[in-house]
Design an enzyme around this catalytic site. Structure first.
Site, short mmCIF file in Angstrom:
data_model
loop_
_atom_site.label_atom_id
_atom_site.label_comp_id
_atom_site.label_asym_id
_atom_site.label_seq_id
_atom_site.Cartn_x
_atom_site.Cartn_y
_atom_site.Cartn_z
N GLU A 41 -7.35 0.91 -4.51
CA GLU A 41 -7.40 0.78 -3.05
C GLU A 41 -8.74 0.29 -2.50
OE1 GLU A 41 -5.97 4.64 -1.96
OE2 GLU A 41 -3.98 4.17 -2.74
N ASP B 295 -13.07 5.85 1.90
CA ASP B 295 -11.64 5.86 2.22
C ASP B 295 -11.13 7.29 2.32
OD1 ASP B 295 -8.88 5.76 2.26
OD2 ASP B 295 -8.70 4.27 0.67
N ASP C 280 0.88 -1.16 0.00
CA ASP C 280 0.00 0.00 0.00
C ASP C 280 0.92 1.21 0.00
OD1 ASP C 280 -1.64 2.15 0.54
OD2 ASP C 280 -2.31 1.44 2.51
#
Ligand code: AMP
Length: 582
Positions: free
Chosen positions: A154, A177, A8
């Site tokens: 993501e 998010d 990530d």
């Protein structure tokens, strides 16, 4: 079996992990930390420090410490309204190189923890990243010595982390998010282990960093440098996620003066509310695009460190009419999803298909400056689509193909991703046949293939990030503008189409009247000429009245119908006579 890392690569923090003995795990550095700040310090002596140590240098060396570089990757310098406190050109580096430094560090953390070298990775990017940004991220991975097996959005990764152990039947979820620098909202559908992104929306310039800066500005006495207050602002912000009030101390911030104030949660919430409210429109749009009502969602998942803020959670509950699910660690869900995806690719986890969607429509410019969409937005990728095009004028020897991305009707309002000239043998108008194919691979990277079908010559366009000439900030603006200008754009499109038709019709009618005048009665000639003069009047009117021009074209078409039939008959007759058949 060769290991694949899940990474990530966050705006604020980055994480790395791997599937070990069938379980996804995140790896810690030598200090036991799994979160690596996405910060890189370039010391005067040429040494490069990455992570927490680099972040500690930020207050002292703001111009030598690069943070939030994700906001810059894949973009031309100077774009967007975010002005970093550093100049990459002064440091002598690029967003891609800085990202590569972070990735190198993550690779090193993994290799130390695993006691072996690793050279493959899956990297996540915001759903809103365009081709250029995905490509740049991939290149950064390669510069760091990693083969990037896949770029994953993501929210998709988060859903994967969430879904694998809990969901089995058909369900719809929203992933909200809010990280350090970007906001993403996605609506996904899961069917027996298959994830499909139904829609995505977001803002690449919104996150916890904005709140830190606003609070720093608020704390900073007149004349002082707000950059010095960013760090204490972030600490205070985090404390206010669990406390009602907090004391902020910054002794001798400029060598003489000190700061010591009490900040209440109520005061802080009032200050940050406008930032959080900016997410509402995106949420509603994502629901609308997915054709899903809030009450049809089975879950709303929170991802990103900033969703620890109680006001964010209350706000999400209000928008979606339900309590969000907070069972995931918001800092780790995306990384965990990347690790799971990596595990699937390396064969160490059972296969789950991953489907993603295109965030914006892709197409090419056609006659009259119109946008011709080839792949509509929110199409599931990987995908392939194509269309056939021809030459608009006689003796044309090539065709310029402008690859566009965006939602507007007119080419000029969309962004150009690249252009390519396709040569073909000169001929009559409409004689060339150029097939244009768009293919988007599993990483969301676009390849354009143009084929001249007469010679079977292919021209391939690689969309390199350097060749991309788009203003990244308009990614989010694009969709709202397309709605805002829909009626205007539509009128302009109908006008352009009618104008092209009129420009084709008028000379043809004039030529026919001259050449075959004897085949037309006076009455018929008058009707045709009147209809033609109406078309000319509409065409040259000061105001573009698309409907009037379209109607005039139709009348002229109707008026010449019989003449056209007779002309065809005569031509056939002549040809038969010529060939001695009549
Ligand atoms: P991410 O990009 O997901 O790593 O999120 C990082 C952002 O989350 C930064 O802006 C952090 O300041 C913020 N953050 C992390 N923990 C908290 C917390 N407990 N309360 C509020 N914000 C937080």
């Amino acid at each position: 079996m060769s290991l694949i890392l899940g990474i990530d690569l966050g705006t604020t923090n980055s994480l790395v992990g791997v599937v070990d003995s069938g379980f996804p795990i995140l790896l810690a550095d030598e200090e036991g930390q799994r979160l690596t700040p996405s910060a890189v310090n370039y010391a005067a002596d040429g040494s490069i420090i990455v992570g927490a140590a680099a972040l500690r240098k930020r207050a002292l060396e703001p111009k030598r410490t690069v943070t939030s570089v994700k906001r810059l990757i894949g973009r031309r310098s100077g774009e967007g309204d975010w002005k970093p406190p550093y100049q990459l050109s002064e440091i002598g580096t690029t967003p891609l190189q800085v990202s590569a430094e972070i990735l190198k560090r993550l690779k090193a953390i993994a290799e130390r923890a695993l006691e072996q070298t690793v050279s493959r990775a899956v990297i996540t990017v915001p759903a809103y990243f365009n081709d250029a940004q995905r490509n740049a991220t991939k290149q950064a991975g390669e510069l760091a010595g990693l083969t990037v097996e896949r770029i994953v959005s993501e929210p998709t990764a988060a859903a994967l982390a969430y879904g694998l152990d809990k969901l089995s039947e058909r369900q719809k979820i929203a992933v909200y998010d809010l990280g350090g620098g970007t906001f993403d909202i996605s609506v996904l559908e899961m069917r027996e282990g298959v994830f499909q992104v139904l829609s995505t929306a977001g803002d690449t310039q919104l996150g916890g960093d904005d709140i830190d800066r606003a609070l720093a500005q608020h704390l900073c006495p007149a004349g002082a440098d707000p950059v010095r207050f960013v760090e204490v602002a972030e600490v205070a912000k985090k404390r206010l996620s669990t406390e009602d009030s907090t004391r902020i101390d910054l002794p001798f911030y400029d060598g003489t003066n000190s700061l010591s104030v009490e900040l209440s949660l109520a005061e802080f919430e009032k200050m940050m509310r406008p930032f959080i409210e900016r997410t509402r429109g995106h949420c509603l749009r994502a629901l609308n695009d997915a054709g899903v009502k809030a009450d049809e969602l089975d879950a709303v998942i929170l991802v990103g460190g900033s969703t620890r803020i109680p006001l964010v959670r209350r706000y999400v509950a209000e928008i979606f009419g339900r309590e969000p699910d907070i069972s995931q660690n918001p800092d780790e869900a995306v990384a965990l999803g990347a690790v799971i995806q990596a595990g699937i690719l390396s064969g160490s986890l059972k296969n789950v298909l991953l489907l993603d969607v295109t965030p914006l429509s892709l197409g090419i410019e056609t006659f009259g400056g119109l946008m011709n969409t080839i792949i509509p937005r929110n199409t599931t990728i990987p995908c392939k689509a194509g269309e056939m095009f021809t030459n608009a004028v006689a003796n044309q020897q090539d065709m310029l193909i402008r690859v566009l991305q965006g939602e507007r009707e007119l080419a000029k309002d969309n962004w150009e991703l690249g252009r390519v000239v396709v040569p073909f043998p000169a001929g009559a108008k409409g004689s060339a046949r150029v097939g244009v194919q768009f293919a988007i691979d599993a990483n969301g990277i676009l390849q354009v293939l143009a084929r001249d079908t007469a010679t079977n010559t292919d021209t391939l366009l690689e969309i390199q990030n350097t060749a991309v000439d788009v203003d990244d900030e308009r990614v989010e603006q694009m969709i709202s503008e397309s709605v805002e200008y829909a009626i205007e754009d539509m009128n302009e499109r109908i006008w352009t189409e009618a104008k092209l038709k009129a420009e084709e019709l008028l000379p043809a009618v004039d030529a026919a009247l001259i050449q075959f005048g004897d085949a037309v009665s006076d009455e018929e000639r008058l009707i045709i000429e009147t209809a033609a003069s109406h078309v000319r009047a509409s065409l040259h009117a000061d105001v573009h009245d698309a409907k009037a021009l379209k109607a005039a074209n139709q009348l002229l078409d109707d008026a010449t119908q019989e003449l056209a039939v007779r002309l065809v008959e005569r031509a056939m007759e002549e040809s038969l006579v010529r060939r001695g058949l009549l």
